[in-house]
Design an enzyme around this catalytic site. Structure first.
Site, PDB file in Angstrom:
ATOM      1  N   ARG A   1      -0.584   0.281  17.102  1.00 31.64           N
ATOM      2  CA  ARG A   1      -1.140   1.467  16.453  1.00 31.64           C
ATOM      3  C   ARG A   1      -1.111   2.737  17.301  1.00 31.64           C
ATOM      4  O   ARG A   1      -0.821   3.821  16.770  1.00 31.64           O
ATOM      5  CB  ARG A   1      -2.572   1.178  15.969  1.00 31.64           C
ATOM      6  CG  ARG A   1      -2.665   0.064  14.931  1.00 31.64           C
ATOM      7  CD  ARG A   1      -1.535   0.109  13.944  1.00 31.64           C
ATOM      8  NE  ARG A   1      -1.639  -0.892  12.893  1.00 31.64           N
ATOM      9  CZ  ARG A   1      -0.594  -1.496  12.375  1.00 31.64           C
ATOM     10  NH1 ARG A   1       0.627  -1.234  12.830  1.00 31.64           N
ATOM     11  NH2 ARG A   1      -0.735  -2.370  11.396  1.00 31.64           N
TER      12      ARG A   1
ATOM     13  N   ASP B   1      -7.506  -0.717  11.288  1.00 30.95           N
ATOM     14  CA  ASP B   1      -6.370   0.172  11.499  1.00 30.95           C
ATOM     15  C   ASP B   1      -6.660   1.615  11.134  1.00 30.95           C
ATOM     16  O   ASP B   1      -6.086   2.541  11.713  1.00 30.95           O
ATOM     17  CB  ASP B   1      -5.150  -0.330  10.718  1.00 30.95           C
ATOM     18  CG  ASP B   1      -4.424  -1.449  11.441  1.00 30.95           C
ATOM     19  OD1 ASP B   1      -4.688  -1.646  12.637  1.00 30.95           O
ATOM     20  OD2 ASP B   1      -3.597  -2.131  10.806  1.00 30.95           O
TER      21      ASP B   1
ATOM     22  N   SER C   1      -1.607 -10.396   3.163  1.00 29.60           N
ATOM     23  CA  SER C   1      -1.509  -9.169   3.932  1.00 29.60           C
ATOM     24  C   SER C   1      -0.935  -9.537   5.296  1.00 29.60           C
ATOM     25  O   SER C   1      -1.523 -10.334   6.037  1.00 29.60           O
ATOM     26  CB  SER C   1      -2.890  -8.529   4.098  1.00 29.60           C
ATOM     27  OG  SER C   1      -2.808  -7.385   4.910  1.00 29.60           O
TER      28      SER C   1
ATOM     29  N   ASP D   1       0.817  -1.215   0.000  1.00 28.37           N
ATOM     30  CA  ASP D   1       0.000   0.000   0.000  1.00 28.37           C
ATOM     31  C   ASP D   1       0.851   1.265   0.000  1.00 28.37           C
ATOM     32  O   ASP D   1       0.686   2.146  -0.851  1.00 28.37           O
ATOM     33  CB  ASP D   1      -0.931   0.011   1.217  1.00 28.37           C
ATOM     34  CG  ASP D   1      -1.910  -1.155   1.205  1.00 28.37           C
ATOM     35  OD1 ASP D   1      -2.317  -1.563   0.112  1.00 28.37           O
ATOM     36  OD2 ASP D   1      -2.253  -1.641   2.293  1.00 28.37           O
TER      37      ASP D   1
END
Length: 406
Positions: free
Chosen positions: A98, A127, A179, A17
């Site tokens: 995160r 996320d 992923s 990404d």
């Protein structure tokens, strides 16, 4: 899209990404300055070559934030003390990272005078919420760019095609395009054949932190963990800082097939998602901590803390780390951990963890009282009156039912 944005801080992992995002942002935001920021939470070799790659593909600067110690000490251990877990089995490896990465992005954005922060999270995932809530907690007026919610690329195959068109180097291909998310706590795998819950994971192909139980040694491994106030401080008698201890547990746990789960979870955005998680060291820590609490917490605290662990896990999973409720629950965990001191001996064998001994200077377990042998501390005759009072509501209800039947 806002066209007056001149400088963007990009959360940069070097994965699919964010690899294509630098070029895409320049094309769609009038060629702004892109500052790539990677938070090092233990991705190890995944960080190699990121600076060179980011600069070659259009970033003006690259920051590598060493967050590993803070990640373990300020996020992981507080969650361990609270017994945080999501849907009974998920030990929150992705969610753990995160808040601290989001805070790091804000720090760089403020330092650089950036107009916006960009992340590579999909519009289907958790996320995006976790990053954006962390950003809002420290820079509430910061503009946030989430290309997955607006761009023309609709799949990972589209991204690979875009990368090939613009000569952007990738470490993956269409066949190995799982992923993944990796840090010092865990490694996750999603996508491809895993999207069908009927498909058994190809463990021999995807596992990186350890082996399957079938391939683990035929003899058990014994370890000892020492805790102080709910925090692990030593392994096999050797004092270690948190990160080093976790890495050592990852190694021994991985060799013994510990911490592999395959689950379908309920994402915050409403859908169900299937993933395979490797958490060898973390699984060992949670088991050892749980065992130690069985002898150091009173019954009501131990039972109530089970509810706290569920709520704490939900808060973290949902991106609500920087909230008053999470801080209050952390204070509860700190208080209840004051007596969680001692040593736990574990036997690791082919994916299983069993207790091989627990001791604590703060133990509430009394061998004399619990013994089946003779003792002077417990009068068994007292139990008759206790049962009569404890069972009084049942007796009254039965008497009332008997009256109605006459």
């Amino acid at each position: 899209m806002k066209k007056d944005i001149k400088k963007i801080v990009l959360a940069y992992s070097g994965g699919l990404d964010t690899s294509v995002m630098i070029q895409w942002l320049k094309e769609n935001y009038d060629n702004p300055e892109i500052i790539a920021v990677s938070g090092d939470v233990g991705q190890a070799d995944e960080l190699e070559g990121l600076e060179e790659k980011a600069l070659k593909t259009g970033a003006s600067k690259f920051y590598a934030l060493d967050l590993k110690d803070a990640f373990v000490e300020d996020i992981i251990f507080p969650c361990l003390k609270a017994n945080a877990v999501y849907e009974n089995v998920y030990l929150l490896g992705t969610a753990f990272a995160r808040p601290i990465i989001g805070k790091g992005l804000v720090d760089i954005a403020i330092q650089e005078g950036a107009d916006a922060i960009c992340h590579g999270c999909t519009g289907k995932g958790n996320d995006q919420v976790r990053f954006e809530l962390a950003i809002k907690a420290f820079a509430p007026d910061m503009h946030i760019i989430a290309p997955w919610r607006t761009w023309e690329l609709k799949s990972r195959d589209d991204e690979i095609e875009y990368a090939e068109k613009h000569n952007i180097p990738l470490k993956i291909n269409r066949e190995t395009n799982y992923s993944k998310d990796k840090n010092v706590w865990h490694l996750s795998h999603e996508g491809l054949d895993l999207e069908d819950p009927m498909n058994e994971p190809k463990y021999d192909d995807i596992l990186e932190m350890g082996v399957t139980p079938e391939n683990a040694p035929d003899v058990p491994t014994y370890i000892e963990l020492e805790f102080e106030k709910g925090i692990p401080v030593a392994l096999d008698g050797k004092k270690m800082k948190g990160q080093d201890l976790l890495l050592a547990l990852n190694e021994v746990g991985g060799k013994n097939g510990i911490g592999i789960i395959d689950m379908v979870e309920n994402r915050l955005v409403g859908m169900k998602s299937r993933g395979v998680y490797e958490t060898p060291g973390g699984t060992i820590l949670y088991k050892a901590h749980e065992l130690l609490e069985t002898i150091t917490l009173d019954k009501d605290t131990q039972h109530f803390k089970q509810h706290v662990g569920i709520k704490f896990g939900e808060l973290l999973y949902n991106g609500l780390w920087f909230t008053p409720l999470r801080e209050a629950l952390s204070a509860f965990a700190d208080k209840t951990s004051e007596t969680v001191n001692g040593t736990v001996k574990l036997k690791l064998y082919k994916g299983n963890i069993t207790s091989a001994g627990i001791s604590s200077p703060d133990t509430l377990y009394s061998e004399q009282i619990a013994s089946f042998g003779e003792d002077d501390s417990y009068d068994q005759n007292d139990s008759a009156g206790f049962i009569n009072l404890f069972g009084l509501p049942i007796k009254v209800k039965a008497m009332q039912d008997a009256k109605k039947q006459k």
